[in-house]
Design an enzyme around this catalytic site. Sequence first.
Site, PDB file in Angstrom:
ATOM      1  N   ASP A 177     -42.617  12.717 -18.168  1.00  0.00           N
ATOM      2  CA  ASP A 177     -42.572  11.160 -18.441  1.00  0.00           C
ATOM      3  C   ASP A 177     -40.968  10.928 -17.692  1.00  0.00           C
ATOM      4  OD1 ASP A 177     -41.869   8.459 -18.855  1.00  0.00           O
ATOM      5  OD2 ASP A 177     -43.260   8.289 -20.532  1.00  0.00           O
ATOM      6  N   HIS A 178     -40.851  10.521 -16.414  1.00  0.00           N
ATOM      7  CA  HIS A 178     -39.488  10.663 -15.663  1.00  0.00           C
ATOM      8  C   HIS A 178     -38.618   9.480 -16.451  1.00  0.00           C
ATOM      9  CE1 HIS A 178     -41.581   7.537 -13.361  1.00  0.00           C
ATOM     10  NE2 HIS A 178     -40.082   6.927 -13.288  1.00  0.00           N
ATOM     11  N   HIS A 240     -44.562   5.301 -20.781  1.00  0.00           N
ATOM     12  CA  HIS A 240     -43.006   4.853 -20.652  1.00  0.00           C
ATOM     13  C   HIS A 240     -42.401   3.867 -21.676  1.00  0.00           C
ATOM     14  CE1 HIS A 240     -43.484   6.640 -16.856  1.00  0.00           C
ATOM     15  NE2 HIS A 240     -44.110   5.701 -16.161  1.00  0.00           N
TER      16      HIS A 240
END
Length: 485
Positions: A177-178, A240
């Site tokens: 999950d950047h 996110h």
Amino acid sequence: MVSRVIPVEPFDLVIFGGTGDLARRKILPGLFKRYCAGQMPDTAQVIGAARSPMDSDAYRAFVAEAIREFSPSRFCENGALDGFLACLEYVVVDARGTDGWDELAQRLGPDRVRAFYFSVGPGLFGDLAERIHLHGMATSESRIVVEKPFGHDLETARALNATLAEHFHEGQIYRIDHYLGKETVQNLMAIRFGNVLFEPLWNSQYVDHIQITVAETVGVGGRGEYYDRAGAMRDMVQNHLMQLLCLIAMEPPAKFDPDAVRDEKLKVIRALDPVEPHHIVRGQYGALDGEHPGYREAVGNPRSTTESYIALKTHVSNWRWAGTPFYLRTGKRLKARSSVINVMFKDAPHSIFGPEAGRHANLLSIRLQPNEGITLKVTIKEPGPGGMRLVDVPLDMTFADALGPEGEEPPDAYERLIMDVIRGNQTLFMRGDEVEAAWAWTDPIIGGWQARGEVPKPYDSGSAGPDDADLLMKRDGRAWRGITP
Ligand code: NAP
């Protein structure tokens, strides 16, 4: 302040989907920056793998073009690009076929870290895991990196976890999950757990509410087909926004170790209240005259009821947060690109300065993009002889100014996360049970609006979203912070 760079050991990284958009824009430019920083050794090997027929030289030319397009030009100096390109290879592989797999297996070095990045559609994750195993490439030093979306709902996420678990144990699976790779997100943990200032105030006694906003100016772009099946809830909130909420709300882990951190995040997700139907607002953007098509046109589905915007209110039902609402919102085609977490503190219990001085609550603003940084608004006396009037002033720490050499951006999330994979550090990656718990919270919300046949509210492109989102706050006597770049 120049950051210290500790080189990683030589490694092999196979990028399945090495010709795709993510590889071009993020993974390969990110690796190149780590190479330039001296963190990726010359003996590392990066193998692009996809179906498109080409040889390694053609792939190097392809990657060089991507780097020129997506890396700041100053990184391309002094022959660094040639050095990086010399680390690259390409193998033609079909995730569902048999060709190319033996060749790929032969290219891998013995006794070194092997990372397999699944930068392909999620329908291929299982095929890749199976074939890596079948062709003897899965060693104890192997790990896989799995991109989002991780499932479409709880059932599909469970099935995917089970499929991956047939070939890799949890310690080898890096669900990316950047957002978790952003400098500010880690700073959030440093600020909370590395200082005594905030933690005593970090609870419902002192925090009035928390706002998490992820606003985008872009529309669905070329992802229309996928997006129309997903919507903002699945595409953004389930992963996110919930991850950000977890980092804000979690208890201090006993140590900064992957499972200790992820255990605490999991407890937060499990403590989330179900969302009442009147505490959620869904929106869909309209056209911007002459500039952009509206959502339905962009996804090619004139009757679409998929949301491109969500605002919701929830609570974390535990001792720390009972009574403090968490407001989450995200949307496309909004007025500015801005991801920010606002921790709104309560007013001082009593004003000794009288009503004419004004009252100002403290605000801690954690900006994820653009201009990563943290601002604390504190109340001071308005300067001048006009009596005791109070004003807010920001104590501001913009990371690019405070920490980087002049003009240097903080590292991109992908740079850091890929290096974490190589180092074997899973702290900033989602564990299987976390992902499942997040779906278990999200599924009934989506099921609810589907059962009620709810249609999203229209909102203008370039606005702050549907008016109903403001009402959600207004009913509680609160207001969203403005969406500003
Ligand atoms: P993309 O541009 O469509 O690229 C897909 C890649 O997969 C291409 O390299 C394609 O190459 C390869 N591929 C497709 N079928 C294959 C097969 N059967 N065997 C081997 N390779 C195959 O997609 P993307 O945007 O890069 O996204 C990749 C993944 O990252 C997706 O899961 C996406 O949801 C996720 N993601 C992307 C972004 C982003 O910004 N792009 C952001 C977050 C997550 P060939 O056609 O040559 O085989």
